[in-house]
Design a protein around this motif. Structure first.
Motif, mmCIF file in Angstrom:
data_model
loop_
_atom_site.group_PDB
_atom_site.id
_atom_site.type_symbol
_atom_site.label_atom_id
_atom_site.label_comp_id
_atom_site.label_asym_id
_atom_site.label_seq_id
_atom_site.Cartn_x
_atom_site.Cartn_y
_atom_site.Cartn_z
ATOM 1 N N ILE A 29 10.761 1.913 -11.646
ATOM 2 C CA ILE A 29 9.833 3.009 -11.355
ATOM 3 C C ILE A 29 8.603 2.887 -12.256
ATOM 4 O O ILE A 29 7.469 3.103 -11.809
ATOM 5 C CB ILE A 29 10.528 4.379 -11.550
ATOM 6 N N GLU A 30 8.818 2.520 -13.507
ATOM 7 C CA GLU A 30 7.699 2.404 -14.433
ATOM 8 C C GLU A 30 6.713 1.326 -13.986
ATOM 9 O O GLU A 30 5.504 1.517 -14.080
ATOM 10 C CB GLU A 30 8.183 2.121 -15.853
ATOM 11 N N ASP A 31 7.220 0.217 -13.478
ATOM 12 C CA ASP A 31 6.318 -0.827 -12.973
ATOM 13 C C ASP A 31 5.480 -0.302 -11.804
ATOM 14 O O ASP A 31 4.281 -0.573 -11.708
ATOM 15 C CB ASP A 31 7.097 -2.065 -12.528
ATOM 16 N N PHE A 32 6.115 0.466 -10.906
ATOM 17 C CA PHE A 32 5.353 1.041 -9.800
ATOM 18 C C PHE A 32 4.314 2.025 -10.331
ATOM 19 O O PHE A 32 3.154 1.994 -9.907
ATOM 20 C CB PHE A 32 6.251 1.745 -8.775
ATOM 21 N N ARG A 33 4.715 2.891 -11.257
ATOM 22 C CA ARG A 33 3.769 3.877 -11.801
ATOM 23 C C ARG A 33 2.529 3.192 -12.378
ATOM 24 O O ARG A 33 1.405 3.629 -12.154
ATOM 25 C CB ARG A 33 4.436 4.735 -12.868
ATOM 26 N N GLU A 51 -4.077 0.975 -8.805
ATOM 27 C CA GLU A 51 -4.429 0.922 -7.384
ATOM 28 C C GLU A 51 -5.068 2.219 -6.897
ATOM 29 O O GLU A 51 -6.047 2.197 -6.155
ATOM 30 C CB GLU A 51 -3.194 0.588 -6.542
ATOM 31 N N SER A 52 -4.512 3.340 -7.282
ATOM 32 C CA SER A 52 -5.076 4.614 -6.818
ATOM 33 C C SER A 52 -6.446 4.866 -7.445
ATOM 34 O O SER A 52 -7.347 5.371 -6.773
ATOM 35 C CB SER A 52 -4.117 5.780 -7.084
ATOM 36 N N ALA A 53 -6.618 4.498 -8.718
ATOM 37 C CA ALA A 53 -7.937 4.656 -9.349
ATOM 38 C C ALA A 53 -8.974 3.785 -8.641
ATOM 39 O O ALA A 53 -10.112 4.213 -8.422
ATOM 40 C CB ALA A 53 -7.857 4.300 -10.835
ATOM 41 N N GLU A 66 -1.225 12.119 -6.521
ATOM 42 C CA GLU A 66 -0.560 12.912 -7.568
ATOM 43 C C GLU A 66 0.785 13.443 -7.075
ATOM 44 O O GLU A 66 1.784 13.412 -7.798
ATOM 45 C CB GLU A 66 -1.456 14.079 -7.993
ATOM 46 N N SER A 67 0.822 13.894 -5.845
ATOM 47 C CA SER A 67 2.065 14.394 -5.262
ATOM 48 C C SER A 67 3.115 13.285 -5.188
ATOM 49 O O SER A 67 4.296 13.521 -5.480
ATOM 50 C CB SER A 67 1.801 14.971 -3.873
ATOM 51 N N LEU A 68 2.704 12.077 -4.829
ATOM 52 C CA LEU A 68 3.640 10.950 -4.783
ATOM 53 C C LEU A 68 4.261 10.735 -6.156
ATOM 54 O O LEU A 68 5.477 10.575 -6.278
ATOM 55 C CB LEU A 68 2.926 9.676 -4.318
ATOM 56 N N MET A 69 3.451 10.752 -7.193
ATOM 57 C CA MET A 69 3.981 10.542 -8.543
ATOM 58 C C MET A 69 4.982 11.638 -8.920
ATOM 59 O O MET A 69 6.018 11.368 -9.515
ATOM 60 C CB MET A 69 2.848 10.499 -9.569
#
Length: 140
Positions: free
Chosen positions: A5-9, A15-17, A98-101
């Motif tokens: 999960i940390e790697d995805f975060r 990516e989102s930025a 943000e909701s995904l996170m």
């Protein structure tokens, strides 16, 4: 495929930025612009990114929020014209990201190995998150 999960975060943060920077660079006057007549215009493309950010995680049981234009997956899609403002697209994307996170807070690394039906195929959740990143980068 993401295995932590940390790697995805960390990846999603970058990516989102980057996607937000692209969305911020689109002036309202350019929203109706398409590369060719066979492609989505910039407004529809921006909203396609947002739709996917809601729809794909929903197939994994996540309830990502970000804009009011999408019904549940078991309902017929709601036809809509994307709002005519880049600011609205940017805000909806930021909210959905943000909701995904927040939705992923309950997941563990083991959750990434669970499988879901994805478009008639079986994907591990870690693969689905990878596909989400690749889809976004592709359209960006």
């Amino acid at each position: 495929m993401f295995r932590s999960i940390e790697d995805f975060r960390q990846s999603w943060g970058y990516e989102s930025a980057t996607t937000l920077k692209v969305l911020e660079a689109i002036p309202d006057a350019a929203l109706a612009t398409a590369i060719t007549a066979q492609h989505r215009d910039l407004n529809r493309l921006a909203w396609h990114l947002i739709d996917t950010l809601v729809e794909m995680p929903a197939r994994m049981g996540l309830k990502v929020h970000g804009h009011p234009f999408m019904k549940a997956l078991d309902a017929e899609p709601v036809p809509y014209a994307p709002p005519p403002s880049s600011a609205q697209a940017r805000q909806a994307y930021a909210d959905a990201s943000e909701s995904l996170m927040k939705q992923l807070a309950s997941w563990t690394d083991a959750t990434l190995l669970q499988e879901d039906d994805m478009y008639g195929m079986t994907w591990k959740r870690g693969y689905t998150l990878t596909a989400l990143v690749h889809h976004q980068a592709h359209h960006r």
